[in-house]
Design an enzyme around this catalytic site. Structure first.
Site, mmCIF file in Angstrom:
data_model
loop_
_atom_site.group_PDB
_atom_site.id
_atom_site.type_symbol
_atom_site.label_atom_id
_atom_site.label_comp_id
_atom_site.label_asym_id
_atom_site.label_seq_id
_atom_site.Cartn_x
_atom_site.Cartn_y
_atom_site.Cartn_z
ATOM 1 N N LYS A 177 -3.472 -33.984 2.100
ATOM 2 C CA LYS A 177 -2.111 -34.421 2.462
ATOM 3 C C LYS A 177 -1.244 -34.292 1.213
ATOM 4 C CE LYS A 177 -0.041 -38.306 4.989
ATOM 5 N NZ LYS A 177 0.732 -37.529 5.939
HETATM 6 N N1 PMP Z 1 -1.068 -34.299 10.976
HETATM 7 C C1 PMP Z 1 -0.127 -34.348 10.019
HETATM 8 C C2 PMP Z 1 0.472 -33.076 9.537
HETATM 9 C C3 PMP Z 1 0.293 -35.588 9.506
HETATM 10 O O1 PMP Z 1 1.232 -35.635 8.566
HETATM 11 C C4 PMP Z 1 -0.290 -36.773 9.996
HETATM 12 C C5 PMP Z 1 0.159 -38.109 9.456
HETATM 13 N N2 PMP Z 1 -0.549 -38.482 8.327
HETATM 14 C C6 PMP Z 1 -1.292 -36.666 10.971
HETATM 15 C C7 PMP Z 1 -1.653 -35.422 11.447
HETATM 16 C C8 PMP Z 1 -1.977 -37.902 11.509
HETATM 17 O O2 PMP Z 1 -2.819 -38.441 10.536
HETATM 18 P P1 PMP Z 1 -3.127 -40.009 10.472
HETATM 19 O O3 PMP Z 1 -3.595 -40.387 11.830
HETATM 20 O O4 PMP Z 1 -4.183 -40.139 9.439
HETATM 21 O O5 PMP Z 1 -1.862 -40.677 10.109
#
Ligand code: PMP
Length: 319
Positions: free
Chosen positions: A159
């Site tokens: 991320k």
């Molecule tokens: N995909 C992307 C591109 C994101 O930015 C997020 C948010 N973090 C998610 C999926 C979902 O991830 P999470 O459930 O860990 O927030």
């Protein structure tokens, strides 16, 4: 979204006032996006505020940092405690939490190693990303003309700050064309994910969602929903999801920390299922709400309760 109520930010080892949490205009991350971050939620429970899957989020932050050659000068436990302390200092019952590690000022050549590493944790109140109503009514999505960047171009399981330009192009195009959210295809033409959410489709009582082979971020909400759905007795298949499967689905929904579990009611003007929230989606939303509020004790290991700290103690201890 409101920053107004957030008084304290944790920055490089200590709490500082919101207005004092500054970086220089020459910060490397500002120019090139060289940073990694997390998005976490803290929920109100009967036993006070509790952070959802804090350990897993901080572990993902460290994994993202390794990929991008960022050496975080704290341990995971220190950052977990810093998250809790920042929530307590701000006296939030519920909030969104944004830890970020990025290259600050130093040089502006592409190699950031001579830049100072900045580590900060912001907290602020934030209702569901796609709107409180959307959780019930569902969202209208469009297939984006922007393809999700392939994991061989930028590791999508990390991320990282800069890669969000891909999501931002997609979501701004969707909003401009009157939709609530964009769905991006992967380089093979299958569905990847939303701009900031993972995707699930439901067909004949089975759930289907994709994985890293579709260049997605491996969401922690996705992982939680897979476990919740299986515990409810719904089989979950992991594999590529095609546009046809979405259009033929009985139900579809998005998952993410900010968006939580949000139904999709329409894809490019075409209703999904009945054009409204499906019953399995609603059931999963209800369990998710019970889990995050601490009412469902089966998943209490996912909640980290925030101890309250007195402001004088917390600030004084770091001076
Ligand atoms: N995909 C992307 C591109 C994101 O930015 C997020 C948010 N973090 C998610 C999926 C979902 O991830 P999470 O459930 O860990 O927030």
């Amino acid at each position: 979204m409101s920053f107004d109520r957030s008084k304290w930010i944790w920055m490089n080892g200590r709490p500082v006032r919101w207005d004092d949490a500054q970086v220089h205009i020459s910060a490397h991350a500002l120019h090139y996006g060289t940073g990694v971050f997390e998005g976490i939620r803290c929920y109100e429970t009967e036993e006070g505020p509790a952070v959802f899957r804090l350990e897993e989020h901080i572990a993902r932050l460290f994994d993202s940092a390794v990929i991008h050659g960022i050496d975080i000068p704290y341990t995971a436990v220190q950052l977990e405690e810093a998250v809790c302390e920042t929530i307590a200092l701000n006296e939030f019952e519920a909030c969104y939490v944004r830890p970020i590690c990025f290259f600050g000022s130093g040089v502006l050549g592409l190699d950031p190693r001579a830049c100072r590493l900045e580590v900060a944790i912001l907290t602020w109140p934030w209702s569901p990303l796609l709107g409180n109503e959307s959780v019930v009514t569902g969202v209208r999505v469009t297939i984006s003309p922007w393809v999700k960047l392939h994991s061989s171009m930028l590791p999508t399981t990390a991320k990282a700050c800069g890669q969000y330009l891909n999501s931002i192009l997609a979501v701004r195009d969707a909003l401009r064309r009157g939709y609530d959210e964009a769905l991006l295809l992967d380089a093979a033409g299958n569905l990847a994910e939303g701009s900031g959410e993972n995707l699930f489709v439901v067909k004949g009582g089975r759930l289907l969602t994709n994985d890293q082979d579709s260049s997605i971020l491996m969401g922690i909400t996705r992982d939680s929903v897979i476990e919740i759905a299986r515990d409810l007795g719904y089989p979950v298949e992991i594999g590529s999801v095609t546009l046809e499967e979405l259009l033929n689905a009985d139900e579809a929904f998005l998952t993410g920390t900010a968006a939580e579990v949000t139904p999709i009611r329409e894809v490019d003007e075409q209703p999904v299922g009945g054009g409204k929230r499906g019953s399995i989606t609603e059931q999963i939303q209800n369990v998710f709400a019970d889990v995050t509020s601490g009412r469902d004790r089966r998943y209490c290991r996912w909640l980290r309760h925030v101890e309250t700290v007195s402001r004088e103690y917390a600030v004084g201890s770091r001076q």
